[in-house]
Design a protein around this motif. Structure first.
Motif, mmCIF file in Angstrom:
data_model
loop_
_atom_site.group_PDB
_atom_site.id
_atom_site.type_symbol
_atom_site.label_atom_id
_atom_site.label_comp_id
_atom_site.label_asym_id
_atom_site.label_seq_id
_atom_site.Cartn_x
_atom_site.Cartn_y
_atom_site.Cartn_z
ATOM 1 N N LYS A 126 64.112 -1.070 26.139
ATOM 2 C CA LYS A 126 63.260 -0.198 26.929
ATOM 3 C C LYS A 126 64.009 1.114 27.094
ATOM 4 O O LYS A 126 65.215 1.122 27.257
ATOM 5 C CB LYS A 126 63.001 -0.849 28.292
ATOM 6 C CG LYS A 126 62.172 -0.016 29.235
ATOM 7 C CD LYS A 126 61.919 -0.803 30.510
ATOM 8 C CE LYS A 126 62.430 -0.027 31.688
ATOM 9 N NZ LYS A 126 62.238 -0.685 32.966
ATOM 10 N N VAL A 127 63.288 2.238 26.998
ATOM 11 C CA VAL A 127 63.890 3.541 27.234
ATOM 12 C C VAL A 127 63.438 4.008 28.605
ATOM 13 O O VAL A 127 62.244 4.000 28.921
ATOM 14 C CB VAL A 127 63.493 4.556 26.144
ATOM 15 C CG1 VAL A 127 64.031 5.940 26.469
ATOM 16 C CG2 VAL A 127 63.988 4.083 24.779
ATOM 17 N N ASP A 128 64.412 4.398 29.435
ATOM 18 C CA ASP A 128 64.127 4.833 30.803
ATOM 19 C C ASP A 128 65.002 6.045 31.129
ATOM 20 O O ASP A 128 66.227 5.918 31.211
ATOM 21 C CB ASP A 128 64.387 3.692 31.779
ATOM 22 C CG ASP A 128 63.992 4.028 33.207
ATOM 23 O OD1 ASP A 128 63.290 5.039 33.429
ATOM 24 O OD2 ASP A 128 64.396 3.273 34.118
ATOM 25 N N GLY A 129 64.372 7.200 31.275
ATOM 26 C CA GLY A 129 65.105 8.398 31.647
ATOM 27 C C GLY A 129 66.186 8.794 30.645
ATOM 28 O O GLY A 129 67.252 9.231 31.037
ATOM 29 N N GLY A 130 65.903 8.623 29.367
ATOM 30 C CA GLY A 130 66.875 8.999 28.346
ATOM 31 C C GLY A 130 67.967 7.963 28.133
ATOM 32 O O GLY A 130 68.920 8.217 27.401
ATOM 33 N N ARG A 131 67.838 6.795 28.768
ATOM 34 C CA ARG A 131 68.831 5.730 28.609
ATOM 35 C C ARG A 131 68.185 4.545 27.886
ATOM 36 O O ARG A 131 67.002 4.267 28.075
ATOM 37 C CB ARG A 131 69.349 5.257 29.975
ATOM 38 C CG ARG A 131 70.002 6.325 30.820
ATOM 39 C CD ARG A 131 71.277 6.865 30.247
ATOM 40 N NE ARG A 131 72.278 5.810 30.034
ATOM 41 C CZ ARG A 131 73.427 5.987 29.407
ATOM 42 N NH1 ARG A 131 73.752 7.166 28.911
ATOM 43 N NH2 ARG A 131 74.262 4.991 29.250
ATOM 44 N N ILE A 132 68.969 3.860 27.069
ATOM 45 C CA ILE A 132 68.504 2.690 26.333
ATOM 46 C C ILE A 132 68.920 1.451 27.114
ATOM 47 O O ILE A 132 70.113 1.198 27.308
ATOM 48 C CB ILE A 132 69.084 2.664 24.909
ATOM 49 C CG1 ILE A 132 68.645 3.932 24.163
ATOM 50 C CG2 ILE A 132 68.637 1.400 24.185
ATOM 51 C CD1 ILE A 132 69.366 4.154 22.855
ATOM 52 N N ILE A 133 67.924 0.705 27.559
ATOM 53 C CA ILE A 133 68.142 -0.510 28.337
ATOM 54 C C ILE A 133 67.858 -1.698 27.425
ATOM 55 O O ILE A 133 66.781 -1.792 26.831
ATOM 56 C CB ILE A 133 67.204 -0.575 29.572
ATOM 57 C CG1 ILE A 133 67.228 0.760 30.341
ATOM 58 C CG2 ILE A 133 67.537 -1.759 30.447
ATOM 59 C CD1 ILE A 133 68.553 1.180 30.887
#
Length: 135
Positions: A126-133
């Motif tokens: 999942k991508v959240d706020g430019g971060r890869i989770i």
């Protein structure tokens, strides 16, 4: 040198070479467990993964391979080769095992060469706020 001594030296050298194949040193391979990700982990920034490329990402004791096969599409794969569990690396926009030269695609982790027969396990991303989770 007698025949018996020559055979002993040859046998010892062969054993030393063979034992190096299953080394557990980091980077050399060894039998790495497939990481179990029980809860989502922030692994990397989207800007760190080039389009058409792959990186090795670490967070705590979890290491995964993160790719961006197409712009805005991110994938995460196990860092343990499915052949004998060696730690894979990012090399020339591919995922490669340094132990026995298995190769895996960045699109779906499928095998493109080497002794490995199974694809790399894939994790949810999942991508959240430019971060890869991952997880």
């Amino acid at each position: 040198m007698t025949r018996r001594v020559a055979l002993g030296v040859t046998g010892a050298a062969s054993a030393a070479v063979m034992s190096g194949c299953g080394s557990s040193e980091a980077g050399a391979g060894g039998n790495v467990k497939q990481p179990e990700i029980s809860s989502p982990i922030d692994m990397a920034a989207t800007q760190d993964v080039p389009v058409g490329g792959v990186i090795k990402a670490n967070s705590g004791d979890v290491t995964v391979m993160i790719s961006q096969p197409a712009e805005g599409t991110f994938k995460a794969f196990s860092s343990a080769c499915t052949h004998q569990g060696c730690t894979v690396n990012a090399q020339n926009n591919n995922i490669v095992c340094p132990c026995h030269s298995s190769n895996f695609t960045i699109e779906d982790g499928s095998v493109t060469g080497g002794p490995a027969e199974e694809p790399l396990p894939q994790y949810p991303v999942k991508v959240d706020g430019g971060r890869i989770i991952v997880g």
